[in-house]
Motif scaffolding. Sequence first.
Motif, short mmCIF file in Angstrom:
data_model
loop_
_atom_site.label_atom_id
_atom_site.label_comp_id
_atom_site.label_asym_id
_atom_site.label_seq_id
_atom_site.Cartn_x
_atom_site.Cartn_y
_atom_site.Cartn_z
N HIS A 202 125.92 -62.21 -22.32
CA HIS A 202 124.75 -61.47 -21.82
C HIS A 202 125.11 -60.61 -20.63
O HIS A 202 125.99 -60.95 -19.83
N HIS B 86 118.64 -59.76 -20.89
CA HIS B 86 117.47 -60.62 -20.67
C HIS B 86 117.67 -62.11 -21.00
O HIS B 86 116.70 -62.81 -21.24
N GLU B 87 118.94 -62.57 -20.98
CA GLU B 87 119.17 -64.01 -21.22
C GLU B 87 118.57 -64.83 -20.09
O GLU B 87 118.05 -65.92 -20.30
N SER C 39 115.37 -64.18 -23.11
CA SER C 39 115.91 -63.45 -24.28
C SER C 39 114.88 -62.86 -25.24
O SER C 39 115.26 -62.25 -26.24
N GLY D 129 117.16 -58.50 -26.12
CA GLY D 129 117.57 -59.89 -25.89
C GLY D 129 118.03 -60.56 -27.17
O GLY D 129 117.80 -60.06 -28.28
#
Length: 442
Positions: free
Chosen positions: A83, A272-273, A277, A282
């Motif tokens: 990520h 966006h982890e 997510s 994500g």
Amino acid sequence: MDIESYNKNLFHFLHTSPTPFHAVANTAEALRKKGFIKLLETEPWHLERASGYFVVRNDSAIIVFYTGDLKPWETGIKLCGGHTDSPCLKVKPMPELQNNTMTRLGVEVYGGALLNTWFDRGLNLAGRLVLRCRGKNNTPCLASGLINMDAPVAVIPSLPIHLDREANTKKTINAQEDLPPLLLTGAFSKPGALNEALLNAGKHIPDAGHEIEEIMGFDLFFSDAQPPFYAGLNKEIISAPRLDNLLSCHAALESLLLTRGTTPCLAILADHEEVGSETPAGARGSFLTDTLTRIVPDPEQRLRTFARSFMISLDNAHALHPAHAERYDTGHACLLNQGPVLKLNAAMRYASDAVSTALFRQLCQEASVPMQTFVMKSDMPCGSTIGPCISSATGIKTVDVGAPTMAMHAIRELTGNTDPHSLFKVLKQWFTTGAEPLLSLT
Ligand code: ZN
């Protein structure tokens, strides 16, 4: 590539990637230089055998793939993923807070940041702007691009011990009150100063027309301004911002660039982890399945591909803290500079199981890299990664691994000086010839 030059390259990537947008832009640039072709989601794709491609979504997530012989339903795809985001402070849309001739910027906490580490540090400001400008022939247009102040433009001052006698014993942090970084003081502290600074920075955006009229929107983040450095008497420790998880993104990129085999390979660097997510960019979004649908358009061939594929989910692992061994499970505590860490969890917060464990163990043996195994203490909750999101959405067999890391989610994190390179070696093995027989176990 030797360890020193590998780390030099990593340090540069970390320092020039203060936000997911910059991490993706730097990745795309490296791919372009190596002949990978950029695909657009808005256009038709015409994929060829033995060719490298990449596709970007939201400027903050990227999928890179090498087509190999283009029959992934016969071979499976070798995947890895990480990520691009890290816990940090995100600037609010109307951020200026002014009092007593000082300007601070209101922020929201992005992800599970270790907030006490953000005080008294030089903070850089970087991110994405959307501008309204005048283009060719004076026509109005919108332009989007990245800015990076690349300087300690703000700081969050601590309250002195004399005014907070319990600071060392009962410190609490109120994100609304305590965190807005101080940006301007005295005569410089005027309303609109941030807007002016952003308009100036926006002039360097390549797509901006000759006259910028207005900032229409922004995604701006504070980050540590100090570059990575070696620590320890023998430089055996790396101290750097965003090791979680740009260390893994960098290793994924560097290893995938070396692949030229017949088996298709793919790396997803999702955004966006740290906030769950569930966005288009994500790992719970459609980016990977959309891309795989275009690589393998036939539904049955695609499902056969999923069933034959294997994914290495990359995210940092907790290394043993020197003062708090009691927080770690005996027998599953991992150390810096002792090799990549395999992560397991009975509740499947990590996707690893016996089969994917065997694959990773085999790869480490083939690459002559030692490995370690992490399990959370049974009386403590376990974190998660993009691994379970992707394996549950696609059925792709997945293992969760990562570099041992201290101070995870602090503004600066620590890893061993050999750890990034060890992870790279295992991934290089994966993307070249590694563990082929084990793919039959999927
Ligand atoms: Zn992470």
